[in-house]
Design a protein around this motif. Structure first.
Motif, PDB file in Angstrom:
ATOM      1  N   ALA A  83      37.237 -67.438  38.424  1.00  0.00           N
ATOM      2  CA  ALA A  83      37.180 -67.355  36.965  1.00  0.00           C
ATOM      3  C   ALA A  83      36.176 -68.356  36.397  1.00  0.00           C
ATOM      4  O   ALA A  83      36.137 -68.579  35.189  1.00  0.00           O
ATOM      5  N   GLY A  84      35.376 -68.953  37.282  1.00  0.00           N
ATOM      6  CA  GLY A  84      34.374 -69.905  36.821  1.00  0.00           C
ATOM      7  C   GLY A  84      34.951 -71.250  36.459  1.00  0.00           C
ATOM      8  O   GLY A  84      34.284 -72.098  35.878  1.00  0.00           O
ATOM      9  N   ARG A  85      36.210 -71.463  36.788  1.00  0.00           N
ATOM     10  CA  ARG A  85      36.861 -72.715  36.404  1.00  0.00           C
ATOM     11  C   ARG A  85      37.007 -73.608  37.627  1.00  0.00           C
ATOM     12  O   ARG A  85      38.070 -73.713  38.218  1.00  0.00           O
ATOM     13  N   PHE A  86      35.904 -74.261  37.975  1.00  0.00           N
ATOM     14  CA  PHE A  86      35.916 -75.157  39.125  1.00  0.00           C
ATOM     15  C   PHE A  86      36.429 -76.524  38.701  1.00  0.00           C
ATOM     16  O   PHE A  86      36.229 -76.952  37.581  1.00  0.00           O
ATOM     17  N   GLY A  87      37.091 -77.176  39.600  1.00  0.00           N
ATOM     18  CA  GLY A  87      37.509 -78.541  39.345  1.00  0.00           C
ATOM     19  C   GLY A  87      38.836 -78.668  38.638  1.00  0.00           C
ATOM     20  O   GLY A  87      39.311 -79.756  38.390  1.00  0.00           O
ATOM     21  N   GLU A  88      39.464 -77.537  38.326  1.00  0.00           N
ATOM     22  CA  GLU A  88      40.735 -77.629  37.617  1.00  0.00           C
ATOM     23  C   GLU A  88      41.924 -77.548  38.552  1.00  0.00           C
ATOM     24  O   GLU A  88      43.052 -77.809  38.153  1.00  0.00           O
ATOM     25  N   ALA A  89      41.663 -77.140  39.780  1.00  0.00           N
ATOM     26  CA  ALA A  89      42.785 -76.774  40.642  1.00  0.00           C
ATOM     27  C   ALA A  89      43.252 -77.905  41.535  1.00  0.00           C
ATOM     28  O   ALA A  89      44.112 -77.727  42.359  1.00  0.00           O
TER      29      ALA A  89
END
Length: 598
Positions: A83-89
């Motif tokens: 989803a293009g959301r790197f670094g949140e996980a």
DNA sequence: GCGGGGGGCGCC
DNA sequence: AAAGGGCGCCCCCCGC
């Protein structure tokens, strides 16, 4: 069946559920660790871990090696990345809270695991470091998160997004990736605990033979000290070869206007110091990277203990923390020795990356070449006049994005003979240059460009298709993102930097589709192999490095292990590249010493 | 004194 | 002959 395990300072908690989340046994403190073993033996469940690296050691300590698992945090990283959301996980409890719909209480007493200095849009090494802050995670949270991830995985697998650079992703690819990532996490924990057999005495002998006796602290080893003296004599004034700046200035004073002191630059120079400098660099590398300090820090009880981090690289490759386990130079591999009565079964996948290119691009010609044992020989025969070196150079150039020199010329041949393969990586490069995202064959997404990149490239306007010819006169002067020495201020400089940034990202995405797809294959290989090795007494996976692994096993089981390694590679090929004629051969060899494997 | 960044080089 | 992708690690250097 699902078996969810959480843990807090009072110990582990276990609850069992059906595959669709119906409770079978309520959450209960695990008083007797043998409980894990019983549950695995009786039910063979899929174990749910918030983070395998944190929780699985509890089971291993109790003697319970599990067969199947699901790592919530690693899975979330893959899904958010898409989803293009790197670094949140990286904060697993936050993942759980998100799924459970409850906020995560921040504990200000505990530092955030992500360094504050990292820009938020910079996808770097998201730590697989265990989250330090604790949310009240329960087995119910785990199951909720698992079911949520299952649903999102299924949605992703049948949507239009399930293609990679125009090629349809095989059914269930993302599910396979998640299973392999979770399996890799089990391998990594087991491997981190046991370590690679390492003979410190042999290592010390290598060091004294190469460097001389171990020096006192603050002193150089004898051989290095002698070379440093030679260097100073050759220049006629004191030079510190540990300082690149000092060294560069010394060559400049001697009439050689060099930009860097890299070995390949120095080799071109005719100056009496060069030989000693190159030798010094070699020795210094061994001394600092794998010398006595390294031995003291990372080898104990006959094992090299490095912490392995699956998914530690954006492409899905593993990283290590400490010990440099994935960078063992050939010069010290003589010290990796099997224990008495055991052997090391060493296996690597031959020419994995070009084979992966053949498979993902669907290039029929390259697939035919990849059906054989030596890809480069076949490639050389089919268009490079039998010159294996040229064939290899062309292929590497295509996969790494070489645009100048001999490799670029040879790539022209490749483009004519294998248009689909070359077109595939070039399409990936163009997508990257345009700011888009690419994916591996199983669906791992690369990070989107940073905000800084978008500002730089977006504002200066793309020049359409770049001329792939050599306009090296501008590019060569910039290095490492620095400002070119002859840069003029103003619009021209901005445009040049923008072109440079676009090309850099193009090379990244070009390589990503290969490197990440190879990592997909390797993760499946490893996961399948781990399962089959559970039935071989004393067999231990002790090393894994991108496309190579080592199993430490009693000598009498070596043949069986070799067969299992080959079988696992075949299974991985069928699962990751279904329907492709491309082969992914592996070559297991049983040795008592790692250095003898090649 | 500390830490981030860069140089350099090993691994794939 | 030329210097492309991904890392980790060490040292040096420089700025705070």
């Amino acid at each position: 069946m699902l078996a969810a395990v959480t843990s807090d300072r009072d110990g582990p908690t276990l609850a069992r559920f059906t595959d669709d989340g119906t409770p079978l046994s309520p959450p209960a403190r695990v008083r007797d660790p043998a409980e894990f073993h019983r549950v695995e033996a009786e039910h063979r469940p899929r174990w749910l871990f918030d983070s395998t690296a944190e929780t699985y050691p509890l089971l291993l300590t109790a003697g319970a090696r599990v067969r199947r698992s699901h790592d919530i945090a690693l899975t979330e990283r893959i899904l958010l990345g898409r989803a293009g959301r790197f670094g949140e996980a990286c904060r697993a409890p936050a993942v759980l809270a998100r799924a459970a719909g409850t906020p995560v209480p921040d504990d200000p007493a505990v530092p955030d695991p992500v360094p504050a200095s990292r820009p938020p849009d910079q996808p770097g090494l998201f730590d697989s470091e265990p989250a330090r802050r604790r949310a009240p995670v329960t087995p119910d949270d785990l199951v909720t998160a698992y079911l949520d991830q299952q649903r999102r995985t299924a949605d992703a697998a049948c949507g239009p997004a399930a293609t990679t650079a125009g090629i349809a992703v095989p059914g269930g690819a993302l599910r396979l990736l998640i299973a392999a990532e979770s399996g890799s996490a089990l391998v990594a924990v087991e491997m981190t605990r046991r370590g690679l057999p390492w003979d410190a005495a042999i290592h010390q002998r290598i060091l004294t033979d190469t460097l001389g006796p171990r020096p006192a602290t603050g002193q150089r080893p004898a051989r290095m000290a002698q070379l440093a003296d030679d260097i100073t004599s050759a220049f006629g004034f004191p030079v510190n070869p540990d300082s690149a700046i000092d060294l560069r200035d010394a060559f400049r004073r001697s009439g050689f206007d060099i930009e860097t002191t890299r070995a390949w630059v120095l080799r071109e120079i005719d100056h009496p110091a060069v030989g000693s400098v190159l030798q010094y660099k070699d020795l210094a590398r061994l001394y600092t990277a794998n010398g006595w300090n390294w031995l003291a820090d990372w080898v104990s009880d006959g094992r090299l203990v490095s912490e392995y981090l699956p998914g530690g690289v954006v492409s899905g490759r593993w990283a290590t923390r400490g010990g440099g386990g994935l960078q063992l130079p050939k010069s010290v591999r003589r010290a990796a020795v099997a224990q008495p009565g055991h052997v090391l079964v060493v296996a690597d996948a031959a020419q994995l990356e070009p084979r992966v290119l053949a498979a993902v691009s669907g290039d029929a010609g390259l697939a035919a070449v990849s059906a054989g044992a030596d890809l480069y020989d076949a490639l050389a025969a089919g268009g490079f006049g039998g010159d294996r070196r040229h064939a290899k150079l062309a292929m590497l150039g295509a996969m790494y994005g070489q645009t100048t020199g001999e490799a670029a010329r040879l790539m022209a041949t490749l483009r004519v003979r294998y248009p689909a393969a070359v077109g595939y990586v070039e399409a990936a490069a163009r997508r990257g240059e345009a700011g888009a995202v690419v994916r591996s064959v199983l669906g791992r997404a690369c990070p989107p460009p940073s905000a800084r990149w978008r500002r730089l490239v977006g504002e200066s306007g793309s020049g359409g298709d770049e001329s792939s010819g050599g306009d090296g006169d501008l590019g060569a002067a910039t290095d490492g993102g620095g400002v070119p020495r002859d840069a003029r201020p103003g619009v021209g400089g901005t445009e040049r930097r923008a072109r440079q940034a676009a090309r850099d990202r193009g090379r990244f995405t070009r390589n990503f589709v290969i490197q990440a797809s190879a990592a997909d294959w390797a993760a499946v290989w490893l996961t399948v192999l781990r399962l089959s090795l559970l039935d071989v007494p004393g067999a231990e996976l002790v090393f894994f490095q991108h496309d190579e692994l080592i199993v430490h096993v009693p000598a009498e089981h070596a043949d069986r292990v070799a067969d299992l390694i080959v079988a696992a590679a075949d299974t991985a090929r069928e699962l990751v590249f279904p329907g492709s004629e491309v082969q992914t051969p592996v070559r297991p060899v049983a040795v008592s010493c790692y250095a003898d494997a090649k």
